[in-house]
Write a protein that holds these residues in place. Structure first.
Motif, PDB file in Angstrom:
ATOM      1  N   GLN A 127       0.709  -1.238  -0.044  1.00 45.23           N
ATOM      2  CA  GLN A 127      -0.099   0.079  -0.032  1.00 45.23           C
ATOM      3  C   GLN A 127       0.584   1.219   0.066  1.00 45.23           C
ATOM      4  N   HIS A 128       2.093   1.391   0.649  1.00 42.89           N
ATOM      5  CA  HIS A 128       2.755   2.304   0.837  1.00 42.89           C
ATOM      6  C   HIS A 128       3.464   2.780  -0.737  1.00 42.89           C
ATOM      7  N   VAL A 129       4.032   1.562  -1.083  1.00 43.45           N
ATOM      8  CA  VAL A 129       5.019   1.880  -2.140  1.00 43.45           C
ATOM      9  C   VAL A 129       3.900   2.035  -3.417  1.00 43.45           C
ATOM     10  N   GLY A 130       2.858   1.557  -3.799  1.00 47.26           N
ATOM     11  CA  GLY A 130       1.906   1.823  -4.797  1.00 47.26           C
ATOM     12  C   GLY A 130       2.466   1.139  -6.190  1.00 47.26           C
ATOM     13  N   ASP A 131       2.417   1.875  -6.939  1.00 47.23           N
ATOM     14  CA  ASP A 131       2.602   1.396  -8.387  1.00 47.23           C
ATOM     15  C   ASP A 131       4.051   1.930  -8.881  1.00 47.23           C
ATOM     16  N   GLU A 132       4.830   1.794  -7.985  1.00 44.90           N
ATOM     17  CA  GLU A 132       6.122   2.511  -8.329  1.00 44.90           C
ATOM     18  C   GLU A 132       7.225   1.358  -8.172  1.00 44.90           C
ATOM     19  N   PRO A 133       8.328   1.249  -8.720  1.00 44.50           N
ATOM     20  CA  PRO A 133       9.453   0.470  -8.404  1.00 44.50           C
ATOM     21  C   PRO A 133       9.959   0.720  -7.183  1.00 44.50           C
ATOM     22  N   PHE A 134      10.633  -0.001  -6.437  1.00 44.60           N
ATOM     23  CA  PHE A 134      11.267   0.177  -5.114  1.00 44.60           C
ATOM     24  C   PHE A 134      12.331  -0.680  -4.557  1.00 44.60           C
ATOM     25  N   ALA A 135      13.127  -0.379  -3.875  1.00 47.03           N
ATOM     26  CA  ALA A 135      14.394  -0.989  -3.439  1.00 47.03           C
ATOM     27  C   ALA A 135      13.950  -1.648  -2.365  1.00 47.03           C
ATOM     28  N   VAL A 136      14.698  -2.988  -2.158  1.00 47.70           N
ATOM     29  CA  VAL A 136      14.442  -3.696  -0.923  1.00 47.70           C
ATOM     30  C   VAL A 136      15.702  -3.846  -0.276  1.00 47.70           C
ATOM     31  N   LEU A 137      16.242  -3.535   0.883  1.00 46.15           N
ATOM     32  CA  LEU A 137      17.365  -3.552   1.701  1.00 46.15           C
ATOM     33  C   LEU A 137      17.373  -4.400   2.864  1.00 46.15           C
ATOM     34  N   LEU A 138      18.057  -5.699   2.673  1.00 45.67           N
ATOM     35  CA  LEU A 138      18.016  -6.332   4.036  1.00 45.67           C
ATOM     36  C   LEU A 138      19.394  -6.060   4.930  1.00 45.67           C
ATOM     37  N   GLY A 139      18.881  -5.996   6.162  1.00 41.85           N
ATOM     38  CA  GLY A 139      19.910  -5.397   7.172  1.00 41.85           C
ATOM     39  C   GLY A 139      20.837  -6.509   7.533  1.00 41.85           C
ATOM     40  N   ASP A 140      20.600  -7.603   7.256  1.00 44.30           N
ATOM     41  CA  ASP A 140      21.996  -8.679   7.612  1.00 44.30           C
ATOM     42  C   ASP A 140      23.010  -8.584   6.653  1.00 44.30           C
ATOM     43  N   ASP A 141      22.789  -7.816   5.431  1.00 50.17           N
ATOM     44  CA  ASP A 141      23.956  -7.610   4.561  1.00 50.17           C
ATOM     45  C   ASP A 141      24.167  -5.987   4.470  1.00 50.17           C
ATOM     46  N   LEU A 142      25.614  -5.715   5.011  1.00 48.67           N
ATOM     47  CA  LEU A 142      26.131  -4.532   5.189  1.00 48.67           C
ATOM     48  C   LEU A 142      26.897  -4.366   3.716  1.00 48.67           C
ATOM     49  N   ILE A 143      26.738  -3.398   2.950  1.00 53.22           N
ATOM     50  CA  ILE A 143      27.595  -2.825   1.891  1.00 53.22           C
ATOM     51  C   ILE A 143      28.661  -1.872   2.284  1.00 53.22           C
ATOM     52  N   HIS A 144      29.667  -2.095   1.931  1.00 52.90           N
ATOM     53  CA  HIS A 144      30.578  -0.931   2.491  1.00 52.90           C
ATOM     54  C   HIS A 144      30.227   0.731   1.770  1.00 52.90           C
ATOM     55  N   PRO A 145      30.245   1.483   2.741  1.00 54.32           N
ATOM     56  CA  PRO A 145      29.625   2.883   2.207  1.00 54.32           C
ATOM     57  C   PRO A 145      30.286   3.018   0.885  1.00 54.32           C
ATOM     58  N   ASP A 146      31.420   3.021   0.585  1.00 51.48           N
ATOM     59  CA  ASP A 146      32.052   3.608  -0.571  1.00 51.48           C
ATOM     60  C   ASP A 146      31.543   2.938  -2.188  1.00 51.48           C
ATOM     61  N   GLU A 147      30.824   1.665  -1.832  1.00 49.74           N
ATOM     62  CA  GLU A 147      30.167   1.089  -2.816  1.00 49.74           C
ATOM     63  C   GLU A 147      29.037   1.664  -3.519  1.00 49.74           C
ATOM     64  N   SER A 148      28.996   1.539  -4.949  1.00 50.68           N
ATOM     65  CA  SER A 148      27.554   2.201  -5.551  1.00 50.68           C
ATOM     66  C   SER A 148      26.853   1.175  -6.421  1.00 50.68           C
ATOM     67  N   LEU A 149      26.596  -0.221  -5.660  1.00 49.51           N
ATOM     68  CA  LEU A 149      25.836  -0.989  -5.886  1.00 49.51           C
ATOM     69  C   LEU A 149      24.228  -0.887  -6.093  1.00 49.51           C
ATOM     70  N   LEU A 150      23.856  -0.343  -5.253  1.00 49.83           N
ATOM     71  CA  LEU A 150      22.323   0.467  -5.615  1.00 49.83           C
ATOM     72  C   LEU A 150      22.161   1.179  -6.510  1.00 49.83           C
ATOM     73  N   THR A 151      23.069   2.155  -6.544  1.00 52.77           N
ATOM     74  CA  THR A 151      22.943   2.901  -7.797  1.00 52.77           C
ATOM     75  C   THR A 151      22.990   2.666  -9.110  1.00 52.77           C
ATOM     76  N   LYS A 152      24.061   1.506  -9.086  1.00 50.48           N
ATOM     77  CA  LYS A 152      24.185   0.761 -10.255  1.00 50.48           C
ATOM     78  C   LYS A 152      22.776   0.085 -10.632  1.00 50.48           C
ATOM     79  N   MET A 153      22.325  -0.519  -9.789  1.00 46.52           N
ATOM     80  CA  MET A 153      21.094  -1.356  -9.664  1.00 46.52           C
ATOM     81  C   MET A 153      19.880  -0.553 -10.346  1.00 46.52           C
TER      82      MET A 153
END
Ligand code: G1P
Length: 301
Positions: A127-153
């Motif tokens: 309901q909150h997201v509606g009809d838009e693409p969205f990201a899901v981030l799981l807290g058990d995986d930390l990605i180093h702050p200098d990486e730009s993985l999500l931006t690339k995705m």
């Protein structure tokens, strides 16, 4: 072909962070404290995740919480008494640290109620997201702050539409702990088609060594599929099972990640993460690293 979808595909602005798990692997620490609030050095794990989303341009966070998760809400809220006390002391550095988490993004909450699995947690965001693409981030995986993985995705989503998964290559014996992808190459470097998915494959039957790390950019279509997804591995509604349906339709791509990812989901990996983050911190490393070296020498003898 590469840029043709950019004008039609809305950019991603919303992030969903599932945080309703019981954290049983960290008992007794997680009896009254959510596992997402366990610190990595001096910051709760969930703050790193929210910071990563903000860095990728996402300004709207939906945290999917459950019972006993109030401290997460308090963490991303103002803390007037503490702020007043620090203001009176003119301790501007600490005041900055206290305010940082409440000024990061617009943070919303929904409760999962029954912990019926990751797929169910994501469905709570429909309901909150509606009809838009969205990201899901799981807290058990930390990605180093200098990486730009999500931006690339997000860029891959903007170019092609569909859903995009982060994939990392592991040793074969580790694969059965994760969701695993069957992949096929594309013309783009580091981007593959995901042709099939298996949640925690039986050892020896994994389709590849490429596992799902906890970063996804999902097309809202996934909600419809999740509504029809039956409980899978562990009797839970699995996000992987819903994405598998989309993958078999040719709507899922993978971004191959070779960077720094830390698993904080179990005690040993949590300790490794803590030590690595501490060694990376300019304010701690100069004392901590020599101490660690000496300590290791002493225990090796
Ligand atoms: C979840 C997903 C799994 C994924 C993993 C990444 O599993 O179901 O596909 O590989 O996160 O951390 P969990 O760790 O919640 O069992």
């Amino acid at each position: 072909m590469v840029d043709s979808g950019a004008a039609r595909t809305p950019s991603v602005t919303k992030a969903v962070v599932p945080a309703a798990g019981l954290g049983t692997r960290f008992l007794p620490a997680t009896k009254a404290t959510p596992k997402e609030m366990l610190p990595v050095v001096d910051k709760p794990a969930i703050q790193y995740v929210v910071e990563e989303a903000v860095k990728a341009g996402l300004s709207d966070m939906l945290l999917v919480t459950g019972r006993s998760k109030r401290s997460i809400e308090d963490h991303f809220d103002r803390a007037y008494e503490l702020e007043e006390a620090l203001t009176a002391k003119e301790d501007w550095d600490k005041l900055g640290l206290v305010r940082e988490s409440s000024e990061l993004a617009s943070v919303h909450y929904v409760r999962q109620g029954d912990p019926k699995g990751l797929g169910h947690a994501v469905l709570c965001a429909a309901q909150h997201v509606g009809d838009e693409p969205f990201a899901v981030l799981l807290g058990d995986d930390l990605i180093h702050p200098d990486e730009s993985l999500l931006t690339k995705m997000i860029e891959v989503r903007e170019r092609h539409g569909g859903s995009v998964l982060a994939l990392m290559e592991l040793d074969p014996e580790e694969v059965s702990l994760y969701g695993c992808a069957a992949i096929a190459p594309t013309a783009e470097d580091g981007v593959v088609m995901v042709t099939d998915l298996v949640e925690k494959p039986v050892p020896g039957q994994a389709p590849s060594r490429w596992i799902l790390i906890g970063r996804y950019v999902c097309d809202p279509e996934v909600f419809d599929v999740l509504r029809r997804t039956q409980p899978g591995r562990g009797g839970e509604i699995q996000l992987t099972d819903a994405l598998k349906i989309l993958a078999r339709r040719g709507d899922v791509r993978g971004v191959l990640f070779h960077g720094r990812r830390y698993d904080t989901g179990n005690k040993l990996d949590y300790l490794r993460t803590m030590v690595q983050f501490a060694c990376d911190r300019p304010d701690l490393a100069s004392e901590f690293v020599p101490w660690l070296r000496k300590y290791l020498e002493s225990v090796e003898q």
